[in-house]
Design a protein around this motif. Structure first.
Motif, PDB file in Angstrom:
ATOM      1  N   LEU A 183       0.761  -1.517   0.022  1.00  0.00           N
ATOM      2  CA  LEU A 183       0.247  -0.402   0.148  1.00  0.00           C
ATOM      3  C   LEU A 183       0.436   0.804  -0.121  1.00  0.00           C
ATOM      4  CD1 LEU A 183      -2.540   0.818   0.314  1.00  0.00           C
ATOM      5  CD2 LEU A 183      -2.505   1.372   2.304  1.00  0.00           C
ATOM      6  N   GLN A 184       1.792   1.033   0.637  1.00  0.00           N
ATOM      7  CA  GLN A 184       3.397   2.181   0.557  1.00  0.00           C
ATOM      8  C   GLN A 184       3.302   2.474  -0.767  1.00  0.00           C
ATOM      9  OE1 GLN A 184       6.037   1.299   3.506  1.00  0.00           O
ATOM     10  NE2 GLN A 184       4.501   1.425   4.920  1.00  0.00           N
ATOM     11  N   GLN A 185       3.831   1.211  -1.101  1.00  0.00           N
ATOM     12  CA  GLN A 185       4.099   1.763  -2.765  1.00  0.00           C
ATOM     13  C   GLN A 185       3.516   2.260  -3.627  1.00  0.00           C
ATOM     14  OE1 GLN A 185       4.736  -2.642  -3.438  1.00  0.00           O
ATOM     15  NE2 GLN A 185       7.551  -1.705  -3.597  1.00  0.00           N
ATOM     16  N   ALA A 205       3.478 -19.869  -9.824  1.00  0.00           N
ATOM     17  CA  ALA A 205       2.659 -18.989 -10.440  1.00  0.00           C
ATOM     18  C   ALA A 205       1.352 -18.135  -9.340  1.00  0.00           C
ATOM     19  CB  ALA A 205       2.184 -19.604 -11.365  1.00  0.00           C
ATOM     20  N   ARG A 206       0.877 -19.265  -8.706  1.00  0.00           N
ATOM     21  CA  ARG A 206      -0.759 -19.381  -7.071  1.00  0.00           C
ATOM     22  C   ARG A 206       0.130 -18.474  -6.319  1.00  0.00           C
ATOM     23  NH1 ARG A 206      -1.689 -24.864  -7.940  1.00  0.00           N
ATOM     24  NH2 ARG A 206      -0.471 -25.886  -6.128  1.00  0.00           N
ATOM     25  N   GLU A 207       1.319 -18.188  -6.045  1.00  0.00           N
ATOM     26  CA  GLU A 207       1.821 -17.233  -5.011  1.00  0.00           C
ATOM     27  C   GLU A 207       1.184 -15.645  -5.405  1.00  0.00           C
ATOM     28  OE1 GLU A 207       2.876 -15.509  -1.451  1.00  0.00           O
ATOM     29  OE2 GLU A 207       2.017 -17.349  -1.779  1.00  0.00           O
ATOM     30  N   THR A 208       1.760 -15.936  -7.136  1.00  0.00           N
ATOM     31  CA  THR A 208       2.114 -14.119  -7.617  1.00  0.00           C
ATOM     32  C   THR A 208       0.280 -14.129  -7.790  1.00  0.00           C
ATOM     33  OG1 THR A 208       3.970 -15.309  -9.354  1.00  0.00           O
ATOM     34  CG2 THR A 208       2.660 -13.348 -10.349  1.00  0.00           C
ATOM     35  N   TRP A 240      -0.848 -10.444  -6.208  1.00  0.00           N
ATOM     36  CA  TRP A 240      -2.315  -9.398  -7.060  1.00  0.00           C
ATOM     37  C   TRP A 240      -3.329  -9.469  -6.520  1.00  0.00           C
ATOM     38  CZ3 TRP A 240      -0.350  -5.661 -10.129  1.00  0.00           C
ATOM     39  CH2 TRP A 240       0.773  -5.883 -11.184  1.00  0.00           C
ATOM     40  N   MET A 241      -4.457 -10.679  -6.478  1.00  0.00           N
ATOM     41  CA  MET A 241      -4.833 -10.370  -5.371  1.00  0.00           C
ATOM     42  C   MET A 241      -5.168  -9.918  -4.042  1.00  0.00           C
ATOM     43  SD  MET A 241      -6.794 -11.537  -7.597  1.00  0.00           S
ATOM     44  CE  MET A 241      -7.123 -12.689  -9.104  1.00  0.00           C
ATOM     45  N   TYR A 242      -4.137  -9.715  -3.528  1.00  0.00           N
ATOM     46  CA  TYR A 242      -3.639  -9.056  -2.113  1.00  0.00           C
ATOM     47  C   TYR A 242      -3.406  -7.856  -2.321  1.00  0.00           C
ATOM     48  CZ  TYR A 242      -3.186 -13.353  -0.227  1.00  0.00           C
ATOM     49  OH  TYR A 242      -3.255 -14.205   0.561  1.00  0.00           O
ATOM     50  N   LYS A 243      -2.523  -6.836  -3.378  1.00  0.00           N
ATOM     51  CA  LYS A 243      -2.439  -5.871  -3.746  1.00  0.00           C
ATOM     52  C   LYS A 243      -4.342  -4.999  -3.954  1.00  0.00           C
ATOM     53  CE  LYS A 243       2.155  -6.534  -6.168  1.00  0.00           C
ATOM     54  NZ  LYS A 243       2.745  -6.332  -6.388  1.00  0.00           N
ATOM     55  N   ILE A 244      -4.447  -6.195  -4.965  1.00  0.00           N
ATOM     56  CA  ILE A 244      -5.806  -4.983  -5.011  1.00  0.00           C
ATOM     57  C   ILE A 244      -6.957  -4.987  -3.500  1.00  0.00           C
ATOM     58  CG2 ILE A 244      -8.586  -5.591  -6.888  1.00  0.00           C
ATOM     59  CD1 ILE A 244      -6.123  -6.831  -8.241  1.00  0.00           C
ATOM     60  N   VAL A 293     -10.988  -2.725 -10.539  1.00  0.00           N
ATOM     61  CA  VAL A 293      -9.919  -3.766 -10.449  1.00  0.00           C
ATOM     62  C   VAL A 293      -9.949  -5.345 -10.797  1.00  0.00           C
ATOM     63  CG1 VAL A 293      -7.194  -3.969 -10.043  1.00  0.00           C
ATOM     64  CG2 VAL A 293      -8.559  -1.347 -10.347  1.00  0.00           C
ATOM     65  N   GLU A 294     -10.911  -5.479  -9.325  1.00  0.00           N
ATOM     66  CA  GLU A 294     -10.801  -7.000  -8.633  1.00  0.00           C
ATOM     67  C   GLU A 294     -11.803  -7.435 -10.055  1.00  0.00           C
ATOM     68  OE1 GLU A 294     -12.643  -9.944  -5.539  1.00  0.00           O
ATOM     69  OE2 GLU A 294     -12.747  -7.725  -5.311  1.00  0.00           O
ATOM     70  N   MET A 295     -12.927  -6.593 -10.560  1.00  0.00           N
ATOM     71  CA  MET A 295     -13.423  -7.945 -11.782  1.00  0.00           C
ATOM     72  C   MET A 295     -12.366  -7.799 -13.255  1.00  0.00           C
ATOM     73  SD  MET A 295     -17.302  -5.814 -11.502  1.00  0.00           S
ATOM     74  CE  MET A 295     -16.767  -4.056 -11.635  1.00  0.00           C
ATOM     75  N   ALA A 296     -11.432  -6.825 -13.332  1.00  0.00           N
ATOM     76  CA  ALA A 296     -10.941  -6.943 -14.497  1.00  0.00           C
ATOM     77  C   ALA A 296      -9.946  -7.908 -14.142  1.00  0.00           C
ATOM     78  CB  ALA A 296      -9.624  -5.268 -14.245  1.00  0.00           C
TER      79      ALA A 296
END
Length: 1029
Positions: free
Chosen positions: A146-148, A258-261, A265-269, A281-284
């Motif tokens: 989130l800081q990023q 790949a699952r970790e990646t 992405w889901m955590y960032k969103i 963004v989650e729908m995208a």
């Protein structure tokens, strides 16, 4: 001049026919000579008119197709479709039928929803703009990711005052920034770009642009979602097929990394703090959930649908639900329960559209409620279209029933009517019509709903019986007829017309037309033309159209009368006539129907003026000719003649139609001759009336060659009907047109004049005219025409044809006759004077032809003279001429008189009378006076020199004889006015005096007697000069 004697050969035509008989080509398939070329072309075109179902395409606006996509947003769409790396639209091959339908929907949105108001955009990734200070309150629990994301909030700028094109350009730049960031592995920057784009959808003002903004922003979201999906697949070493997972893919095949990646992405969103960006963004990236185990897409979609409940703005929420429907539709799911849940959630928040807060916002921005509601239509259409594709009949019925529970369901009904299957909607229309006509509405106007319902019913006429037509018409017709506003009334009638005509009888059809006329009196407005024209289309395109009833009553004419004067009225008349000519292939014999059709065709004709283009005249002429050919009153020839007279009065400005009428009247006269072997008093008057019709119609045609052919054909028909006076008058008219022909059509002229000469063989001479007067007048006109245009070959060809005619005149029995018509062989039977006169005239023509051939030998000499006239004199010659002019100009006034020329000639030993010199100077002077300036003197000397034969032509004589001969020939040519190589006695006397060889009258007569070989009073002076010397 040399003369020749012509002796005609006696011929036996029957023996020649037997001796030289050959196989003849059948001419059954050849067009009749009385049938005009225009008619043949018209008939061919009428037969090839497209079928009924294709008629509508002929009236589509060509500009709507030619200009489609010229709008900047449409150009942006086209660019997206071609350049997928900028803001790519959904790839049809990737996403299947759902993506293809969205592409059409998206294009319609971008082309329809535009604005002229100024726009603004906030972003950290655009250069320039006004810097914004963003206050941040960072919680201790915010994670590193989130800081990023927050680092980019420090450089947000706002770009204000953007036009629509500028806004599209900025969106393109953001898309390129996303592409560049992803290529440089700047994943966080890419995510922040997408978040900021999602935030743009929170701003709904200006309202009119919001649907287009949604389409542009979701393009960027789609691009981001596809990049994330392909990145995870690449990391998991999964080979995509057409950018999609393989058919037998399972999450177990994905590697842990790949699952970790994917989880990251889901955590960032999930860390995005604002609700709407997080949802979008989650729908995208929703499709990326496929890489995780135990993923329940249906539950996720339902969760997102319920999350959208937290979006307070109904317009923003509606489009978010539309995007959710689109994403869920593109995922291959068997469980489509989320679609029904999404629609039910939509119903829960539907009343917000009419809340006080919304009305207050509309008041602030001065926006009408109806305009605001129209912005929801694209989103609702997509939502209910998805429901229609996935839902069961009972689910559709449940949603339909629930719509009646809303306070203002009009907006919902617009989408339900247009998107639900027609077999479902038709059975519901009666109930809906009852509700619309009895319940007032403050949202969507009832007229808009009725128009849409009429369009649905009219598009499904084959199954329209499911709508209970009897009761339906009893409900809607009173609603229509009570409307006082012409605009809304015509819109409703336009939409419902096919349905009304399908289920009402002919009597009711006239009732509908009269009601339309009543609502539009006295004249319709210009913006009503489109609706009226569509109604005209419906009248003639219905499968049960009764043309006899339609064109025999005054209601249709009244409908045309309410049109504004001008092109729109003519276009309606053209639609009626064209469709009628396609459908009605039977002969027209109803007088009232013919009269009304002719009146409609006259409307087309009356729009023509001096500015009308030729193509427009050609189209109207083709329609008029096709209509004329369709009329047939059988053996009532008098009625046909009357119709042709009316048609002539209706189409006075159309030459092709007038020419066709002349052809038609000649055919009518010929049919009369075929049926009546011997004319009685009545039929005699009739065929003379037909001849008079043709004779007075032909002069109105512009082209002289068309008039000539019609005169000739009319004379032949009149001759066949024993109308000798009319045949004679038509021949006179044709002969008088010869001098008006175009010289470029020499072959046509020869062919048609030969046809005329063939007709003259059977045309008897008129008692009050000289013998062979037609032939003599024709050849005079040919001579004048050929001389004026230097068509010597034309004259020779016609003369040869005339000699053939004269030879046929002298025969005791002509090669052909017209039944019951006495030709010249009968009129001048045993009349030797006629035969001698024809033979003498033939000898004259032959003599003129042979003399023309002799004259061709002199053309070489004339060419040499012309080259001498065109030769540029040398400087020394010019100096000599200028010196001679100065010597003659004794008073130095720059001009010389006849007296000065005579004085100079006397000094040279040449004595000429004053009147001869005066005449020479007058000819040289351009003004015709007795004064000659230096330039005129130079030209005069050049002309005299050009008259001298070249030295090479007289190489055999001595020098003295040559000079004398050259001078003598040059003197003769001065007086040879017509340049034919001959001079008369008076011209000879002047020529001899010019060379100082004056002769007495007795000597001159003796000289002429010796030189005039053919005793015609003229002398060939070149031969005469050689004889003298």
């Amino acid at each position: 001049m040399v003369s020749y004697k012509w002796i005609a050969k006696r011929r036996n035509y029957r023996e020649e026919e037997v001796a030289y008989r050959s196989l003849r080509t059948p001419n059954d398939k050849l067009p009749h000579p009385l049938q005009s070329v225009i008619s043949r072309e018209t008939n061919a075109k009428v037969k090839s008119i497209a079928p009924r179902k294709k008629i509508s395409s002929a009236y589509s606006d060509p500009l709507s197709q030619a200009l489609e996509g010229s709008d900047p947003l449409s150009q942006f769409v086209s660019k997206d479709e071609v350049e997928g790396h900028d803001i790519p639209a959904t790839n049809v091959n990737q996403k299947g039928a759902a993506a293809q339908e969205w592409l059409k929907h998206r294009t319609a949105i971008l082309s329809k929803f535009t604005t002229s108001e100024k726009l603004s955009i906030k972003s950290s990734f655009l250069q320039g703009g006004e810097k914004l200070v963003v206050k941040q309150e960072i919680n201790d629990k915010i994670k590193h990711r989130l800081q990023q994301l927050d680092e980019f909030e420090e450089h947000v700028s706002e770009h204000k005052g953007l036009s629509r094109d500028d806004y599209v350009s900025r969106i393109t730049q953001i898309s390129q920034e996303l592409h560049q960031a992803w290529a440089l592995d700047q994943r966080v920057k890419a995510l922040k770009i997408v978040i900021q784009c999602s935030k743009l959808l929170l701003e709904t003002h200006p309202f009119a642009f919001y649907p287009s903004k949604f389409a542009l922003i979701t393009d960027i979201l789609d691009k981001f979602g596809r990049m994330v999906f392909e990145r995870i697949a690449e990391k998991g070493e999964i080979r995509l097929v057409d950018h999609q997972l393989p058919k037998y893919f399972k999450p177990e095949h994905v590697s842990e990394s790949a699952r970790e990646t994917c989880r990251n992405w889901m955590y960032k969103i999930a860390s995005v703090r604002e609700l709407l960006p997080r949802i979008y963004v989650e729908m995208a990236v929703l499709e990326s959930y496929s890489f995780l185990e135990n993923t329940d897409f249906s539950a996720t979609l339902i969760r997102l649908s319920r999350t959208i409940r937290g979006v307070g703005n109904p317009l923003v929420a509606a489009y978010a639900r539309a995007y959710l429907m689109r994403v869920g539709r593109e995922i291959r799911l068997e469980d489509r329960s989320f679609v029904v849940e999404n629609v039910r959630d939509l119903y829960l928040s539907y009343n917000q559209l009419y809340s006080n807060s919304v009305r207050s916002e509309l008041t602030i921005f001065r926006t009408d409620l109806a305009d605001y509601l129209s912005l929801f239509t694209p989103a609702y259409d997509w939502i209910f279209q998805t429901l229609a594709h996935t839902g069961q009949h009972n689910e559709l019925d449940s949603i339909w029933r629930q719509s009646f529970n809303q306070a203002e369901p009009g907006l919902l009904w617009l989408s339900l009517l247009s998107q639900f299957p027609s077999d479902f909607v038709l059975s519901k229309c009666l109930e809906l019509a009852l509700h619309i006509t009895t319940t007032p509405s403050t949202g969507v106007p009832s007229q808009q709903l009725m128009v849409l319902m009429g369009q649905v019913l009219s598009r499904n006429l084959a199954s329209s019986c499911d709508s209970n037509p009897g009761k339906m018409l009893n409900v809607v017709w009173p609603y229509f007829s009570r409307k006082e506003d012409a605009d809304s009334y015509l819109q409703c009638m336009d939409a419902w017309m096919p349905y009304l005509l399908r289920h009402w009888r002919v009597k009711e059809m006239h009732r509908i037309i009269n009601d339309i006329v009543q609502h539009c009196r006295p004249k319709a407005q210009a913006h009503h033309v489109a609706n009226l024209t569509s109604i005209i289309h419906a009248l003639v395109r219905t499968e049960q159209v009764d043309y006899q009833s339609l064109f025999t009553t005054d209601s249709l004419m009244g409908l045309l009368d309410i049109y504004p004067e001008g092109h729109s009225r003519a276009e309606a008349a053209k639609i009626l006539l064209q469709q009628f000519l396609v459908d009605h292939d039977r002969p027209l014999n109803h007088p009232l129907m013919v009269d009304h059709l002719l009146s409609i065709a006259r409307i087309l004709h009356d729009t023509l003026n001096a500015t009308s283009v030729e193509d427009e005249k050609r189209q109207i002429s083709e329609i008029a000719i096709a209509l004329i050919d369709r009329v047939d009153f059988g053996r009532d020839f008098q009625q046909m003649l009357s119709f042709y007279g009316d048609a002539r009065a209706a189409f006075t400005n159309l030459d092709p139609v007038l020419a066709h009428l002349v052809q038609a009247i000649n055919r009518l006269s010929s049919r009369t001759r075929q049926l009546i072997q011997e004319h009685n008093e009545r039929t005699g008057h009739f065929v003379r009336a037909c001849g008079a019709f043709a004779y007075i119609t032909i002069p109105a045609i512009t082209c002289p060659m068309v008039r000539f052919r019609l005169y000739l054909l009319s004379s032949q028909v009149a001759l066949a009907n024993e109308c000798l006076g009319q045949a004679d008058a038509c021949l006179e008219g044709a002969i008088g047109l010869v001098t008006e022909f175009s010289p470029a059509e020499e072959q046509w002229i020869v062919s048609n004049l030969s046809n005329l000469l063939s007709t003259l063989l059977v045309q008897p001479d008129t008692p009050d005219q000289n013998r062979l007067h037609h032939l003599r007048r024709l050849l005079r006109n040919v001579r004048t025409f050929s001389i004026s245009h230097a068509l010597h070959r034309l004259r020779s060809t016609i003369y040869i044809q005339a000699i053939r005619l004269l030879s046929a005149y002298i025969q005791p029995d002509y090669i052909y006759h017209v039944p019951d018509v006495e030709s010249n062989d009968r009129l001048y039977l045993a009349d030797e004077d006629f035969h001698l006169e024809a033979a003498d005239y033939c000898s004259q023509l032959l003599t003129e032809l042979l003399n023309d051939l002799n004259q061709l030998g002199n053309e070489n000499q004339y060419g040499k003279q012309a080259s001498a006239m065109n030769r540029v004199p040398s400087q020394s010659e010019i100096d000599e001429l200028r010196t001679a002019f100065i010597l003659m100009d004794s008073d130095r006034d720059g001009r010389i008189t006849a007296l000065e020329v005579q004085s100079m000639l006397q000094q040279l030993g040449i004595n000429l009378r004053e009147d001869i010199v005066l005449n020479l100077v007058r000819q040289a002077s351009q003004s015709g006076s007795t004064l000659m300036n230096e330039t005129e003197f130079f030209q005069w000397v050049k002309r005299i020199q050009a008259l001298r034969p070249s030295q090479s032509d007289n190489a055999g004589g001595s020098n003295a004889d040559e000079e004398a001969g050259l001078d003598l020939v040059a003197a003769f040519r001065v007086f040879d006015r017509d340049k034919n190589g001959f001079i008369t006695k008076d011209e000879l006397r002047l020529a001899m005096e010019l060379i100082d060889e004056s002769m007495t009258e007795e000597g001159l007569n003796e000289l002429i007697k010796m030189a005039d070989v053919d005793k015609d009073g003229r002398i060939n002076y070149e031969e005469f000069a050689k004889m003298l010397l």
